[in-house]
Design a protein around this motif. Structure first.
Motif, PDB file in Angstrom:
ATOM      1  N   ILE A  44     -38.638  -5.859  -9.838  1.00 43.06           N
ATOM      2  CA  ILE A  44     -38.384  -6.234 -11.225  1.00 43.06           C
ATOM      3  C   ILE A  44     -37.786  -5.016 -11.917  1.00 43.06           C
ATOM      4  CG2 ILE A  44     -39.461  -6.921 -13.401  1.00 43.06           C
ATOM      5  CD1 ILE A  44     -41.621  -8.317 -11.650  1.00 43.06           C
ATOM      6  N   ALA A  45     -36.630  -5.208 -12.539  1.00 42.14           N
ATOM      7  CA  ALA A  45     -35.950  -4.103 -13.210  1.00 42.14           C
ATOM      8  C   ALA A  45     -36.861  -3.491 -14.270  1.00 42.14           C
ATOM      9  CB  ALA A  45     -34.647  -4.582 -13.839  1.00 42.14           C
ATOM     10  N   LEU A  46     -36.881  -2.175 -14.286  1.00 40.79           N
ATOM     11  CA  LEU A  46     -37.614  -1.336 -15.228  1.00 40.79           C
ATOM     12  C   LEU A  46     -39.121  -1.312 -15.008  1.00 40.79           C
ATOM     13  CD1 LEU A  46     -35.568  -2.045 -18.467  1.00 40.79           C
ATOM     14  CD2 LEU A  46     -35.202  -0.279 -16.726  1.00 40.79           C
ATOM     15  N   MET A  61     -41.416   4.566  -7.860  1.00 37.37           N
ATOM     16  CA  MET A  61     -40.055   4.047  -7.719  1.00 37.37           C
ATOM     17  C   MET A  61     -39.825   3.032  -8.821  1.00 37.37           C
ATOM     18  SD  MET A  61     -38.291   2.369  -4.385  1.00 37.37           S
ATOM     19  CE  MET A  61     -36.517   2.265  -4.288  1.00 37.37           C
ATOM     20  N   THR A  62     -38.696   3.146  -9.490  1.00 43.99           N
ATOM     21  CA  THR A  62     -38.327   2.227 -10.555  1.00 43.99           C
ATOM     22  C   THR A  62     -36.919   1.724 -10.291  1.00 43.99           C
ATOM     23  OG1 THR A  62     -39.640   3.524 -12.109  1.00 43.99           O
ATOM     24  CG2 THR A  62     -38.079   1.939 -13.052  1.00 43.99           C
ATOM     25  N   TRP A  73     -31.812   2.555  -8.771  1.00 39.48           N
ATOM     26  CA  TRP A  73     -33.226   2.906  -8.771  1.00 39.48           C
ATOM     27  C   TRP A  73     -33.379   4.402  -8.930  1.00 39.48           C
ATOM     28  CZ3 TRP A  73     -30.443   3.158  -4.468  1.00 39.48           C
ATOM     29  CH2 TRP A  73     -30.650   4.252  -3.628  1.00 39.48           C
ATOM     30  N   ARG A  74     -34.656   4.782  -9.132  1.00 36.34           N
ATOM     31  CA  ARG A  74     -34.993   6.203  -9.106  1.00 36.34           C
ATOM     32  C   ARG A  74     -36.371   6.360  -8.470  1.00 36.34           C
ATOM     33  NH1 ARG A  74     -35.828   4.605 -14.387  1.00 36.34           N
ATOM     34  NH2 ARG A  74     -37.843   5.167 -15.247  1.00 36.34           N
ATOM     35  N   VAL A  75     -36.525   7.456  -7.751  1.00 41.46           N
ATOM     36  CA  VAL A  75     -37.802   7.848  -7.163  1.00 41.46           C
ATOM     37  C   VAL A  75     -38.170   9.171  -7.802  1.00 41.46           C
ATOM     38  CG1 VAL A  75     -38.973   8.632  -5.062  1.00 41.46           C
ATOM     39  CG2 VAL A  75     -37.451   6.649  -4.976  1.00 41.46           C
TER      40      VAL A  75
END
Length: 135
Positions: A44-46, A61-62, A73-75
């Protein structure tokens, strides 16, 4: 540091997005992610997910975006941050050009500068095998 890889994959962009957004199964093909704590079948985004990764300390993780043409994404870990994106361009029926870009920041990645040059290609290899019916 930024690293980029590109590949033609014999699968539809919908199939590829399905693999990339299947957060529970991400550790099966992305060896940097050891486990994900979630009940969500699709990212799910965000939403921020607790993960275990090959990084020191607790990590999250997002997914910033999840669409038919772009997954971002970002970790975030202890002094280690990776942002990444998958860009998908459908070039024919069941043929998609996939570009994978990652950017690293933080002390951990500065110490390992250059060691991740081949990571986009390795991830693309595993994604391609999975999308084209292999494991």
């Amino acid at each position: 540091m930024e690293y980029v890889g590109r590949r033609i994959v014999n699968a539809s962009s919908a199939t590829i997005v399905g693999i990339l957004a299947d957060i529970r199964r991400l550790p099966e093909w992305n060896t940097a992610i050891l486990s994900v704590t979630t009940g969500d079948a699709q990212a799910i985004a965000l939403k921020t997910y607790p993960i275990r990764a090959k990084l020191p300390g607790a990590c999250t993780m997002t997914y910033d975006t999840v669409s038919t043409s772009h997954i971002g994404w970002r970790v975030d870990g202890f002094h280690a941050h990776e942002t990444g994106k998958w860009t998908l361009v459908q070039v024919a029926d069941n043929v998609t050009e996939v570009t994978h870009t990652i950017r690293h920041s933080g002390a951990v990645f500065r110490l390992l500068a250059g060691a991740f040059r081949t990571v986009p290609g390795l991830r693309l290899d595993r994604l391609q095998r999975r999308a084209e019916g292999g494991k």
